[in-house]
Design a protein around this motif. Structure first.
Motif, PDB file in Angstrom:
ATOM      1  N   ALA A  87      34.939  31.302  43.000  1.00 60.38           N
ATOM      2  CA  ALA A  87      35.054  32.745  42.770  1.00 60.38           C
ATOM      3  C   ALA A  87      36.508  33.188  42.858  1.00 60.38           C
ATOM      4  O   ALA A  87      36.945  34.068  42.108  1.00 60.38           O
ATOM      5  CB  ALA A  87      34.200  33.496  43.799  1.00 60.38           C
ATOM      6  N   ASP A  88      37.263  32.571  43.779  1.00 63.49           N
ATOM      7  CA  ASP A  88      38.683  32.909  43.913  1.00 63.49           C
ATOM      8  C   ASP A  88      39.426  32.640  42.607  1.00 63.49           C
ATOM      9  O   ASP A  88      40.262  33.446  42.173  1.00 63.49           O
ATOM     10  CB  ASP A  88      39.314  32.081  45.037  1.00 63.49           C
ATOM     11  CG  ASP A  88      38.657  32.323  46.376  1.00 63.49           C
ATOM     12  OD1 ASP A  88      39.304  32.862  47.269  1.00 63.49           O
ATOM     13  OD2 ASP A  88      37.471  31.970  46.528  1.00 63.49           O
ATOM     14  N   ASP A  89      39.138  31.503  41.975  1.00 59.61           N
ATOM     15  CA  ASP A  89      39.815  31.145  40.727  1.00 59.61           C
ATOM     16  C   ASP A  89      39.460  32.123  39.610  1.00 59.61           C
ATOM     17  O   ASP A  89      40.321  32.490  38.793  1.00 59.61           O
ATOM     18  CB  ASP A  89      39.434  29.726  40.318  1.00 59.61           C
ATOM     19  CG  ASP A  89      39.931  28.683  41.298  1.00 59.61           C
ATOM     20  OD1 ASP A  89      41.137  28.667  41.588  1.00 59.61           O
ATOM     21  OD2 ASP A  89      39.112  27.883  41.789  1.00 59.61           O
ATOM     22  N   PHE A  90      38.185  32.538  39.552  1.00 56.11           N
ATOM     23  CA  PHE A  90      37.773  33.485  38.525  1.00 56.11           C
ATOM     24  C   PHE A  90      38.494  34.816  38.702  1.00 56.11           C
ATOM     25  O   PHE A  90      38.958  35.418  37.726  1.00 56.11           O
ATOM     26  CB  PHE A  90      36.256  33.702  38.586  1.00 56.11           C
ATOM     27  CG  PHE A  90      35.463  32.662  37.843  1.00 56.11           C
ATOM     28  CD1 PHE A  90      34.941  32.927  36.593  1.00 56.11           C
ATOM     29  CD2 PHE A  90      35.244  31.412  38.401  1.00 56.11           C
ATOM     30  CE1 PHE A  90      34.210  31.980  35.899  1.00 56.11           C
ATOM     31  CE2 PHE A  90      34.514  30.444  37.722  1.00 56.11           C
ATOM     32  CZ  PHE A  90      33.998  30.723  36.467  1.00 56.11           C
ATOM     33  N   CYS A  91      38.581  35.280  39.943  1.00 54.45           N
ATOM     34  CA  CYS A  91      39.251  36.558  40.209  1.00 54.45           C
ATOM     35  C   CYS A  91      40.740  36.477  39.914  1.00 54.45           C
ATOM     36  O   CYS A  91      41.326  37.394  39.319  1.00 54.45           O
ATOM     37  CB  CYS A  91      39.026  36.972  41.663  1.00 54.45           C
ATOM     38  SG  CYS A  91      37.310  37.428  42.036  1.00 54.45           S
ATOM     39  N   GLU A  92      41.370  35.394  40.311  1.00 47.04           N
ATOM     40  CA  GLU A  92      42.801  35.228  40.053  1.00 47.04           C
ATOM     41  C   GLU A  92      43.079  35.136  38.557  1.00 47.04           C
ATOM     42  O   GLU A  92      44.054  35.715  38.058  1.00 47.04           O
ATOM     43  CB  GLU A  92      43.311  33.982  40.770  1.00 47.04           C
ATOM     44  CG  GLU A  92      43.362  34.128  42.289  1.00 47.04           C
ATOM     45  CD  GLU A  92      43.430  32.797  43.003  1.00 47.04           C
ATOM     46  OE1 GLU A  92      43.730  31.788  42.339  1.00 47.04           O
ATOM     47  OE2 GLU A  92      43.175  32.757  44.214  1.00 47.04           O
ATOM     48  N   SER A  93      42.221  34.436  37.833  1.00 50.55           N
ATOM     49  CA  SER A  93      42.393  34.311  36.391  1.00 50.55           C
ATOM     50  C   SER A  93      42.241  35.666  35.713  1.00 50.55           C
ATOM     51  O   SER A  93      43.011  36.023  34.802  1.00 50.55           O
ATOM     52  CB  SER A  93      41.358  33.328  35.832  1.00 50.55           C
ATOM     53  OG  SER A  93      41.447  33.239  34.429  1.00 50.55           O
ATOM     54  N   PHE A  94      41.257  36.442  36.163  1.00 52.59           N
ATOM     55  CA  PHE A  94      41.035  37.779  35.619  1.00 52.59           C
ATOM     56  C   PHE A  94      42.265  38.668  35.799  1.00 52.59           C
ATOM     57  O   PHE A  94      42.742  39.317  34.865  1.00 52.59           O
ATOM     58  CB  PHE A  94      39.812  38.391  36.317  1.00 52.59           C
ATOM     59  CG  PHE A  94      39.493  39.795  35.899  1.00 52.59           C
ATOM     60  CD1 PHE A  94      38.913  40.057  34.668  1.00 52.59           C
ATOM     61  CD2 PHE A  94      39.768  40.868  36.740  1.00 52.59           C
ATOM     62  CE1 PHE A  94      38.609  41.359  34.279  1.00 52.59           C
ATOM     63  CE2 PHE A  94      39.475  42.165  36.367  1.00 52.59           C
ATOM     64  CZ  PHE A  94      38.888  42.414  35.130  1.00 52.59           C
ATOM     65  N   LEU A  95      42.802  38.687  37.014  1.00 52.94           N
ATOM     66  CA  LEU A  95      43.981  39.515  37.296  1.00 52.94           C
ATOM     67  C   LEU A  95      45.223  38.988  36.577  1.00 52.94           C
ATOM     68  O   LEU A  95      46.031  39.769  36.064  1.00 52.94           O
ATOM     69  CB  LEU A  95      44.218  39.564  38.799  1.00 52.94           C
ATOM     70  CG  LEU A  95      43.168  40.310  39.627  1.00 52.94           C
ATOM     71  CD1 LEU A  95      43.473  40.177  41.120  1.00 52.94           C
ATOM     72  CD2 LEU A  95      43.104  41.776  39.224  1.00 52.94           C
ATOM     73  N   ARG A  96      45.381  37.674  36.550  1.00 50.67           N
ATOM     74  CA  ARG A  96      46.549  37.093  35.890  1.00 50.67           C
ATOM     75  C   ARG A  96      46.565  37.455  34.404  1.00 50.67           C
ATOM     76  O   ARG A  96      47.601  37.833  33.843  1.00 50.67           O
ATOM     77  CB  ARG A  96      46.555  35.576  36.068  1.00 50.67           C
ATOM     78  CG  ARG A  96      47.783  34.895  35.453  1.00 50.67           C
ATOM     79  CD  ARG A  96      47.851  33.423  35.814  1.00 50.67           C
ATOM     80  NE  ARG A  96      46.722  32.670  35.296  1.00 50.67           N
ATOM     81  CZ  ARG A  96      45.765  32.126  36.036  1.00 50.67           C
ATOM     82  NH1 ARG A  96      45.775  32.282  37.347  1.00 50.67           N
ATOM     83  NH2 ARG A  96      44.774  31.452  35.486  1.00 50.67           N
ATOM     84  N   ASN A  97      45.411  37.340  33.741  1.00 53.34           N
ATOM     85  CA  ASN A  97      45.354  37.662  32.319  1.00 53.34           C
ATOM     86  C   ASN A  97      45.603  39.141  32.066  1.00 53.34           C
ATOM     87  O   ASN A  97      46.314  39.515  31.126  1.00 53.34           O
ATOM     88  CB  ASN A  97      43.988  37.250  31.750  1.00 53.34           C
ATOM     89  CG  ASN A  97      43.856  35.744  31.603  1.00 53.34           C
ATOM     90  OD1 ASN A  97      44.842  35.044  31.434  1.00 53.34           O
ATOM     91  ND2 ASN A  97      42.637  35.234  31.689  1.00 53.34           N
ATOM     92  N   ALA A  98      45.016  39.998  32.909  1.00 56.17           N
ATOM     93  CA  ALA A  98      45.184  41.439  32.719  1.00 56.17           C
ATOM     94  C   ALA A  98      46.622  41.877  32.978  1.00 56.17           C
ATOM     95  O   ALA A  98      47.186  42.682  32.221  1.00 56.17           O
ATOM     96  CB  ALA A  98      44.225  42.199  33.637  1.00 56.17           C
ATOM     97  N   LEU A  99      47.226  41.333  34.033  1.00 56.31           N
ATOM     98  CA  LEU A  99      48.552  41.789  34.451  1.00 56.31           C
ATOM     99  C   LEU A  99      49.699  41.121  33.700  1.00 56.31           C
ATOM    100  O   LEU A  99      50.756  41.725  33.517  1.00 56.31           O
ATOM    101  CB  LEU A  99      48.732  41.543  35.953  1.00 56.31           C
ATOM    102  CG  LEU A  99      47.819  42.346  36.886  1.00 56.31           C
ATOM    103  CD1 LEU A  99      47.982  41.870  38.323  1.00 56.31           C
ATOM    104  CD2 LEU A  99      48.117  43.834  36.778  1.00 56.31           C
ATOM    105  N   PHE A 100      49.502  39.866  33.267  1.00 51.94           N
ATOM    106  CA  PHE A 100      50.633  39.127  32.715  1.00 51.94           C
ATOM    107  C   PHE A 100      50.470  38.701  31.259  1.00 51.94           C
ATOM    108  O   PHE A 100      51.448  38.283  30.638  1.00 51.94           O
ATOM    109  CB  PHE A 100      50.900  37.884  33.575  1.00 51.94           C
ATOM    110  CG  PHE A 100      51.342  38.227  34.977  1.00 51.94           C
ATOM    111  CD1 PHE A 100      52.675  38.488  35.246  1.00 51.94           C
ATOM    112  CD2 PHE A 100      50.429  38.318  36.011  1.00 51.94           C
ATOM    113  CE1 PHE A 100      53.087  38.824  36.530  1.00 51.94           C
ATOM    114  CE2 PHE A 100      50.834  38.649  37.300  1.00 51.94           C
ATOM    115  CZ  PHE A 100      52.167  38.907  37.557  1.00 51.94           C
ATOM    116  N   THR A 101      49.248  38.770  30.707  1.00 55.02           N
ATOM    117  CA  THR A 101      49.079  38.392  29.298  1.00 55.02           C
ATOM    118  C   THR A 101      48.496  39.527  28.468  1.00 55.02           C
ATOM    119  O   THR A 101      48.398  39.411  27.256  1.00 55.02           O
ATOM    120  CB  THR A 101      48.161  37.157  29.157  1.00 55.02           C
ATOM    121  OG1 THR A 101      46.802  37.528  29.460  1.00 55.02           O
ATOM    122  CG2 THR A 101      48.605  36.029  30.053  1.00 55.02           C
TER     123      THR A 101
END
Length: 274
Positions: free
Chosen positions: A134-148
């Motif tokens: 779940a941590d990886d899913f949340c981090e991926s979600f935020l990373r894509n929204a904030l940086f891509t």
């Protein structure tokens, strides 16, 4: 809290909801040496014994020259457990380390992906399971929204380009606090990878930020996971989903958001609580 029961329930929910495993599947679990993949392997081995369908489980490890300790203890542990395990030394990855020591994650992942498919094919597997939590899913979600600039995350189920492998992530509802406790309770060896120790990365920044926020909001990751499954397309900026001409019946902008669908707590055929 019964760790095993909790993890099996969450993994069973993911497997059932996203139809990850089906009759006759051979599931190859990618063991990275860490707590998450060990937890995943143990959970799938237990589910295979009690699921209403028949499927088999095996494991493999890709050596890319980045383990900080010998992988041998992992082999000994799996042998004692009677688990079919394949250790694969990826020589192209070792050459990459020599020729481009500062290569990025994308290039390393590309080498690993090629090796994973080659291994799975040799094992006769049609399903490949990864230990993203779940941590990886949340981090991926935020990373894509904030940086891509994209609203996206890891998919719970997807397919290889040739569609010869189904790729699954059964730990989508399991956080790393649980995997750490469970791996410790098993006495399983944890072999760290150098990449997991890196600091100053976007991933590390987001992980630290989430950890800090969760001190005041302990269910934050669960809320983020719910958000990923409850997308209000009419309340975003993607022109593909906006009714700019008022052609739809009713004014979607004035509707109250639909509550997130709860994760199923019952009717889960993959978990039999004794």
């Amino acid at each position: 809290m019964d760790l095993e029961k909790t993890i099996l329930r969450k993994v069973g929910e993911a497997v059932t909801r996203f139809k990850m495993i089906r009759e006759g599947d051979r599931v190859a679990v990618g063991l990275s040496g860490g707590k998450d993949s060990v937890t995943l392997l143990e959970a799938l081995l237990l589910l295979a014994k009690r699921a209403p369908i028949h499927f088999s489980v095996c494991a493999f490890t890709v050596e890319q020259g980045k383990f900080l300790a010998s992988i041998e203890p992992m082999g000994d542990y799996l042998k004692q457990r009677g688990v079919d395990w394949t250790y694969y030394r990826d020589n192209p990855s070792f050459r990459l380390l020599e020729e481009k020591p500062d290569h990025g994650c994308d290039l390393c992942s590309r080498y690993r992906r090629r090796a994973v498919y080659e291994i799975a094919r040799g094992l006769g597997a049609n399903v490949i399971a990864f230990g993203h939590t779940a941590d990886d899913f949340c981090e991926s979600f935020l990373r894509n929204a904030l940086f891509t600039g994209r609203v996206s995350s890891l998919p719970p189920v997807t397919y290889s380009r040739e569609r010869d492998f189904r790729l699954i992530r059964p730990l989508v509802y399991v956080n790393e606090d649980l995997t750490a406790q469970f791996a410790h309770s098993l006495g399983a060896p944890v072999i760290p990878c150098g990449c997991s120790q890196r600091t100053g990365t976007v991933r590390r920044t987001l992980r630290d930020a989430l950890g800090s926020l969760e001190k005041d909001h302990p269910h934050l990751k669960e809320t983020l996971l719910s958000a990923m499954g409850n997308i209000e397309t009419s309340r975003l900026l993607d022109l593909r989903y906006l009714d700019l001409e008022g052609d739809l019946n009713g004014d979607l902008r004035n509707e109250e958001p639909t509550p997130a669908e709860p994760m199923p707590d019952s009717g889960n055929p993959f978990v039999v609580v004794g």
